[in-house]
Design an enzyme around this catalytic site. Structure first.
Site, PDB file in Angstrom:
ATOM      1  N   ARG A   1      15.323  47.308  27.515  1.00 16.25           N
ATOM      2  CA  ARG A   1      14.369  47.830  28.498  1.00 16.25           C
ATOM      3  C   ARG A   1      15.057  48.362  29.756  1.00 16.25           C
ATOM      4  NH1 ARG A   1      12.585  47.642  24.419  1.00 16.25           N
ATOM      5  NH2 ARG A   1      10.730  46.608  23.620  1.00 16.25           N
TER       6      ARG A   1
ATOM      7  N   SER B   1       3.132  45.043  27.234  1.00 16.08           N
ATOM      8  CA  SER B   1       3.828  43.767  27.440  1.00 16.08           C
ATOM      9  C   SER B   1       4.200  43.642  28.911  1.00 16.08           C
ATOM     10  CB  SER B   1       5.088  43.695  26.576  1.00 16.08           C
ATOM     11  OG  SER B   1       4.750  43.707  25.206  1.00 16.08           O
TER      12      SER B   1
ATOM     13  N   GLU C   1       8.243  43.561  33.075  1.00 14.87           N
ATOM     14  CA  GLU C   1       8.485  44.963  32.723  1.00 14.87           C
ATOM     15  C   GLU C   1       7.756  45.889  33.687  1.00 14.87           C
ATOM     16  OE1 GLU C   1       7.946  46.287  28.756  1.00 14.87           O
ATOM     17  OE2 GLU C   1       8.930  44.585  27.838  1.00 14.87           O
TER      18      GLU C   1
END
Length: 320
Positions: free
Chosen positions: A193, A243, A313
């Site tokens: 990520r 998420s 995130e």
């Protein structure tokens, strides 16, 4: 509450107008219909919450970015580059700065053999569909990711075992000096990520994706199977940013949250999803402050119970 970006303004109050000189410069480079002053950011994020930005500019060309970004840097005006807002939480009190939105007007896609050359504004879902329609495999994992290609590259988006670093051959970026550069896969420093762009003053403007020839029907079937999994396991019926937390090494964020007893935990209209605890959702009446409070509470309780730090995130922009 602490702002992770720039201070905003009191909820319900219009943000301060940008100066006439800045407005005139933008108008000289962007059509008037693409300049939105005092723009509610709830219209531009998948959480469907957020205060107003001083100005949102819909970008339709690389030339516009070449003009605007060096200028804004020179005059010291904060700016934020936005895609589909699928990984963003904007504070209720707004954003004192310019939002540069790279969307469908920079969403071109051209097939070159087993590759797709695409603009940063191309939706990931559209990129996956383009690949399937042209018998190219490798982007099936992206068929349910709601962001744009540019945002997906910046964060090395992924799902179900696939991620952008597996398909990106090269990325075209613009520096804050207005210089266009091409970075190959190795130069992108892709990680979980993340990518080199997260720590450099670069804006993604396009990419070349390398795929593998395959049968259209089989590619479509894989995409449909992944879509079925999403419907069964994710709360896609609610507004969210997907998420909420990164997967901590050796653990699963959703299970940690569930085992902490936070399934269904809510503040106002924000809630830890009962279908998948890794998602914080807007049940319909949430404010950005509600969502932020749920996120912070989850982080604190998981840390207290398991000693594990959940890294989010979701990007926080503005003041809450």
């Amino acid at each position: 509450m602490v702002s992770e970006a720039l201070p905003g303004y009191a909820k319900g109050v219009k943000v301060e107008k940008i100066s006439s000189a800045i407005h005139e410069f933008i108008k000289a480079n962007v059509p008037g219909e693409d300049i939105l002053l005092d723009e509610p950011m709830c219209k531009h994020t998948t959480f469907r919450v957020g205060g107003r930005a001083q100005c949102l500019v819909r970008i339709s060309s690389i030339r516009q970015l070449e003009k605007l970004i060096p200028y804004l840097k020179t005059v010291g005006v904060p700016y934020f580059v936005l895609g589909n807002g699928s990984n963003l939480l904007v504070g209720d009190k707004g954003y004192k700065g310019i939002v540069l939105q790279i969307g469908s007007k920079m969403g071109t896609a051209m097939v070159e053999g087993a590759c797709i050359r695409a603009g940063a504004g191309l939706a990931m879902i559209q990129a996956a569909r383009c690949a399937q329609e042209n018998g190219l495999s490798g982007l099936e994992f992206a068929s349910g990711i709601p962001g744009t290609l540019g945002g997906g590259i910046v964060m090395n988006a992924g799902a179900y075992g696939g991620e952008m670093k597996q398909v990106v051959k090269e990325v075209t970026v613009l520096s804050d000096q207005g210089e266009i550069l091409t970075l190959d896969n190795a130069s992108m420093e892709f990680g979980y990520r993340t990518s080199v762009i997260k720590n450099r003053p670069f804006v993604v403007i396009g990419a070349l994706l390398g795929l593998v020839p395959g049968k259209k029907e089989e590619i479509f079937e894989r995409m449909e199977a992944l879509a079925k999994k999403r419907r069964e396991k994710q709360p896609i019926e609610y507004a969210s940013a997907g998420s909420t937390f990164k997967r901590p090494e050796g653990y699963f964020a959703g299970k940690l949250i569930m085992d902490t007893g936070l399934k269904g935990y809510r503040v106002g209209g924000a809630m830890v999803s009962e279908k998948h605890c890794g998602f914080v959702i807007n049940t319909g009446t949430a404010t950005a402050a509600d969502i932020a409070q749920v996120i912070w509470e989850v982080q604190e309780r998981v840390k207290d119970k398991f000693g594990v730090t959940l890294e989010k995130e979701v990007i926080f922009l503005g003041d809450f």
